[in-house]
Design a protein around this motif. Structure first.
Motif, PDB file in Angstrom:
ATOM      1  N   CYS A  64      12.720   2.345  -5.626  1.00 22.95           N
ATOM      2  CA  CYS A  64      12.375   1.350  -6.640  1.00 22.95           C
ATOM      3  C   CYS A  64      11.284   1.932  -7.544  1.00 22.95           C
ATOM      4  CB  CYS A  64      11.895   0.062  -5.975  1.00 22.95           C
ATOM      5  SG  CYS A  64      11.508  -1.245  -7.149  1.00 22.95           S
ATOM      6  N   THR A  65      11.454   1.769  -8.834  1.00 20.76           N
ATOM      7  CA  THR A  65      10.502   2.345  -9.792  1.00 20.76           C
ATOM      8  C   THR A  65       9.645   1.291 -10.479  1.00 20.76           C
ATOM      9  OG1 THR A  65      12.199   2.252 -11.494  1.00 20.76           O
ATOM     10  CG2 THR A  65      11.987   4.329 -10.271  1.00 20.76           C
ATOM     11  N   ASN A  66       9.735   0.049 -10.019  1.00 23.13           N
ATOM     12  CA  ASN A  66       8.976  -1.031 -10.661  1.00 23.13           C
ATOM     13  C   ASN A  66       8.391  -1.961  -9.597  1.00 23.13           C
ATOM     14  OD1 ASN A  66       7.899  -2.573 -12.693  1.00 23.13           O
ATOM     15  ND2 ASN A  66       9.789  -3.606 -13.202  1.00 23.13           N
ATOM     16  N   LEU A  67       7.392  -1.455  -8.871  1.00 22.64           N
ATOM     17  CA  LEU A  67       6.779  -2.214  -7.783  1.00 22.64           C
ATOM     18  C   LEU A  67       5.490  -2.888  -8.229  1.00 22.64           C
ATOM     19  CD1 LEU A  67       7.255   0.388  -4.924  1.00 22.64           C
ATOM     20  CD2 LEU A  67       8.456  -1.786  -5.166  1.00 22.64           C
ATOM     21  N   ARG A  68       5.193  -4.009  -7.600  1.00 20.83           N
ATOM     22  CA  ARG A  68       3.957  -4.746  -7.870  1.00 20.83           C
ATOM     23  C   ARG A  68       3.368  -5.157  -6.526  1.00 20.83           C
ATOM     24  NH1 ARG A  68       2.155  -6.161 -12.372  1.00 20.83           N
ATOM     25  NH2 ARG A  68       0.429  -7.549 -12.559  1.00 20.83           N
ATOM     26  N   CYS A  69       2.050  -5.091  -6.401  1.00 20.30           N
ATOM     27  CA  CYS A  69       1.369  -5.447  -5.164  1.00 20.30           C
ATOM     28  C   CYS A  69       1.026  -6.936  -5.161  1.00 20.30           C
ATOM     29  CB  CYS A  69       0.098  -4.627  -5.005  1.00 20.30           C
ATOM     30  SG  CYS A  69      -0.804  -5.020  -3.483  1.00 20.30           S
ATOM     31  N   LEU A  70       1.348  -7.607  -4.059  1.00 25.59           N
ATOM     32  CA  LEU A  70       1.036  -9.028  -3.943  1.00 25.59           C
ATOM     33  C   LEU A  70      -0.429  -9.279  -3.599  1.00 25.59           C
ATOM     34  CD1 LEU A  70       4.185 -10.260  -1.981  1.00 25.59           C
ATOM     35  CD2 LEU A  70       3.703 -10.494  -4.412  1.00 25.59           C
ATOM     36  N   LYS A  71      -1.093  -8.307  -2.990  1.00 25.09           N
ATOM     37  CA  LYS A  71      -2.504  -8.484  -2.613  1.00 25.09           C
ATOM     38  C   LYS A  71      -3.444  -8.349  -3.809  1.00 25.09           C
ATOM     39  CE  LYS A  71      -2.300  -7.056   2.215  1.00 25.09           C
ATOM     40  NZ  LYS A  71      -2.758  -6.038   3.179  1.00 25.09           N
ATOM     41  N   CYS A  72      -3.300  -7.266  -4.562  1.00 24.03           N
ATOM     42  CA  CYS A  72      -4.222  -7.033  -5.683  1.00 24.03           C
ATOM     43  C   CYS A  72      -3.599  -7.395  -7.031  1.00 24.03           C
ATOM     44  CB  CYS A  72      -4.708  -5.591  -5.690  1.00 24.03           C
ATOM     45  SG  CYS A  72      -3.414  -4.356  -5.897  1.00 24.03           S
ATOM     46  N   ASP A  73      -2.321  -7.762  -7.043  1.00 22.06           N
ATOM     47  CA  ASP A  73      -1.591  -8.191  -8.240  1.00 22.06           C
ATOM     48  C   ASP A  73      -1.619  -7.129  -9.340  1.00 22.06           C
ATOM     49  OD1 ASP A  73       0.025 -10.000  -9.632  1.00 22.06           O
ATOM     50  OD2 ASP A  73      -1.686 -10.823 -10.705  1.00 22.06           O
ATOM     51  N   LEU A  74      -1.407  -5.884  -8.946  1.00 24.32           N
ATOM     52  CA  LEU A  74      -1.354  -4.785  -9.910  1.00 24.32           C
ATOM     53  C   LEU A  74      -0.062  -3.998  -9.739  1.00 24.32           C
ATOM     54  CD1 LEU A  74      -5.010  -3.485  -9.694  1.00 24.32           C
ATOM     55  CD2 LEU A  74      -3.967  -4.681 -11.605  1.00 24.32           C
ATOM     56  N   GLN A  75       0.317  -3.305 -10.788  1.00 23.91           N
ATOM     57  CA  GLN A  75       1.494  -2.451 -10.766  1.00 23.91           C
ATOM     58  C   GLN A  75       1.223  -1.259  -9.848  1.00 23.91           C
ATOM     59  OE1 GLN A  75       4.016  -3.554 -12.639  1.00 23.91           O
ATOM     60  NE2 GLN A  75       5.440  -1.961 -12.062  1.00 23.91           N
ATOM     61  N   VAL A  76       2.212  -0.864  -9.055  1.00 19.04           N
ATOM     62  CA  VAL A  76       2.091   0.294  -8.168  1.00 19.04           C
ATOM     63  C   VAL A  76       2.364   1.546  -8.985  1.00 19.04           C
ATOM     64  CG1 VAL A  76       3.044   1.440  -6.141  1.00 19.04           C
ATOM     65  CG2 VAL A  76       2.756  -1.045  -6.148  1.00 19.04           C
ATOM     66  N   LYS A  77       1.487   2.532  -8.842  1.00 17.83           N
ATOM     67  CA  LYS A  77       1.649   3.801  -9.557  1.00 17.83           C
ATOM     68  C   LYS A  77       2.320   4.825  -8.647  1.00 17.83           C
ATOM     69  CE  LYS A  77      -2.474   3.246 -12.410  1.00 17.83           C
ATOM     70  NZ  LYS A  77      -3.759   3.834 -12.769  1.00 17.83           N
ATOM     71  N   CYS A  78       3.168   5.646  -9.231  1.00 23.15           N
ATOM     72  CA  CYS A  78       3.830   6.711  -8.490  1.00 23.15           C
ATOM     73  C   CYS A  78       3.424   8.052  -9.109  1.00 23.15           C
ATOM     74  CB  CYS A  78       5.343   6.538  -8.550  1.00 23.15           C
ATOM     75  SG  CYS A  78       6.230   7.900  -7.758  1.00 23.15           S
ATOM     76  N   HIS A  79       2.976   8.952  -8.254  1.00 18.98           N
ATOM     77  CA  HIS A  79       2.583  10.293  -8.692  1.00 18.98           C
ATOM     78  C   HIS A  79       3.621  11.263  -8.121  1.00 18.98           C
ATOM     79  CE1 HIS A  79      -1.222   8.441  -9.846  1.00 18.98           C
ATOM     80  NE2 HIS A  79      -1.164   7.833  -8.683  1.00 18.98           N
ATOM     81  N   ILE A  80       4.517  11.728  -8.982  1.00 22.79           N
ATOM     82  CA  ILE A  80       5.659  12.528  -8.561  1.00 22.79           C
ATOM     83  C   ILE A  80       5.220  13.944  -8.192  1.00 22.79           C
ATOM     84  CG2 ILE A  80       7.897  13.460  -9.322  1.00 22.79           C
ATOM     85  CD1 ILE A  80       8.085  10.974 -11.137  1.00 22.79           C
ATOM     86  N   ASN A  81       5.797  14.439  -7.101  1.00 24.37           N
ATOM     87  CA  ASN A  81       5.527  15.783  -6.568  1.00 24.37           C
ATOM     88  C   ASN A  81       4.053  15.999  -6.257  1.00 24.37           C
ATOM     89  OD1 ASN A  81       8.245  16.454  -6.703  1.00 24.37           O
ATOM     90  ND2 ASN A  81       8.056  17.255  -8.776  1.00 24.37           N
ATOM     91  N   GLN A  82       3.397  14.954  -5.793  1.00 24.73           N
ATOM     92  CA  GLN A  82       2.001  15.044  -5.374  1.00 24.73           C
ATOM     93  C   GLN A  82       1.804  14.201  -4.124  1.00 24.73           C
ATOM     94  OE1 GLN A  82      -0.085  13.676  -8.899  1.00 24.73           O
ATOM     95  NE2 GLN A  82      -0.284  15.764  -9.671  1.00 24.73           N
ATOM     96  N   LYS A  83       0.720  14.458  -3.405  1.00 27.20           N
ATOM     97  CA  LYS A  83       0.388  13.625  -2.255  1.00 27.20           C
ATOM     98  C   LYS A  83      -1.118  13.414  -2.198  1.00 27.20           C
ATOM     99  CE  LYS A  83       0.015  17.218   1.262  1.00 27.20           C
ATOM    100  NZ  LYS A  83       0.501  17.682   2.559  1.00 27.20           N
ATOM    101  N   TRP A  84      -1.518  12.322  -1.561  1.00 26.90           N
ATOM    102  CA  TRP A  84      -2.942  12.009  -1.408  1.00 26.90           C
ATOM    103  C   TRP A  84      -3.524  12.875  -0.319  1.00 26.90           C
ATOM    104  CZ3 TRP A  84      -4.583   9.601  -5.356  1.00 26.90           C
ATOM    105  CH2 TRP A  84      -3.809   8.646  -5.996  1.00 26.90           C
ATOM    106  N   ASN A  85      -4.703  13.459  -0.560  1.00 24.21           N
ATOM    107  CA  ASN A  85      -5.339  14.224   0.502  1.00 24.21           C
ATOM    108  C   ASN A  85      -6.097  13.271   1.432  1.00 24.21           C
ATOM    109  OD1 ASN A  85      -7.903  13.758  -0.676  1.00 24.21           O
ATOM    110  ND2 ASN A  85      -7.778  15.637  -1.876  1.00 24.21           N
TER     111      ASN A  85
END
Length: 142
Positions: A64-85
């Protein structure tokens, strides 16, 4: 002269009311205009939502490319070909959600992974997995 104008206006209003009462199928002009405004036009297309949103590598077709968070009510960001350290924690996302210059310091390149975040949740996805329960699909145009 003022009384005659008032009487004419009053007579016109009464005639309008009577014409509507005599013909219940006809609607007043104000209601007809309101209903036309409520109908969706071509630019307002129907949206279809994912029942069970998936996240993961963007090469997979079910993500899915259009996610929204119910807790903070913000759009979910996707960072392609990256990961969180491992240094990326809740306070980083809470304080710097919109500041990509700072968030970029906590991302590392990984061609097999995508990093997702909102203001309260972050996740690395190597393969297609269910999105966290607080993330819902905002809809996709048909």
């Amino acid at each position: 002269m003022i009384n005659n104008k008032f009487d004419d206006d009053l007579d016109d209003l009464i005639n309008d009311i009577n014409s509507v009462m005599d013909n219940p199928k006809s609607k007043p002009v104000s209601q007809q205009n309101y209903q036309l405004e409520q109908q969706p036009n071509q630019s307002q297309q129907q949206k279809r939502k994912c029942l069970s949103p998936q996240i993961g590598n963007q090469q997979q077709f079910r993500t899915c490319t259009n996610l929204r968070c119910l807790k903070c009510d913000l759009q979910v960001k996707c960072h392609i070909n990256q990961k969180w350290n491992k240094d990326a924690d809740y306070l980083i996302f809470r304080n710097y959600f919109n500041n990509m210059a700072i968030l970029q310091k906590y991302l590392t390149e990984d061609n097999q992974c995508n990093a997702y975040n909102c203001q309260c949740t972050n996740i690395n996805a190597l393969e297609s997995i269910d999105a966290p329960q607080n993330w819902v699909c905002s809809g996709h145009t048909i």
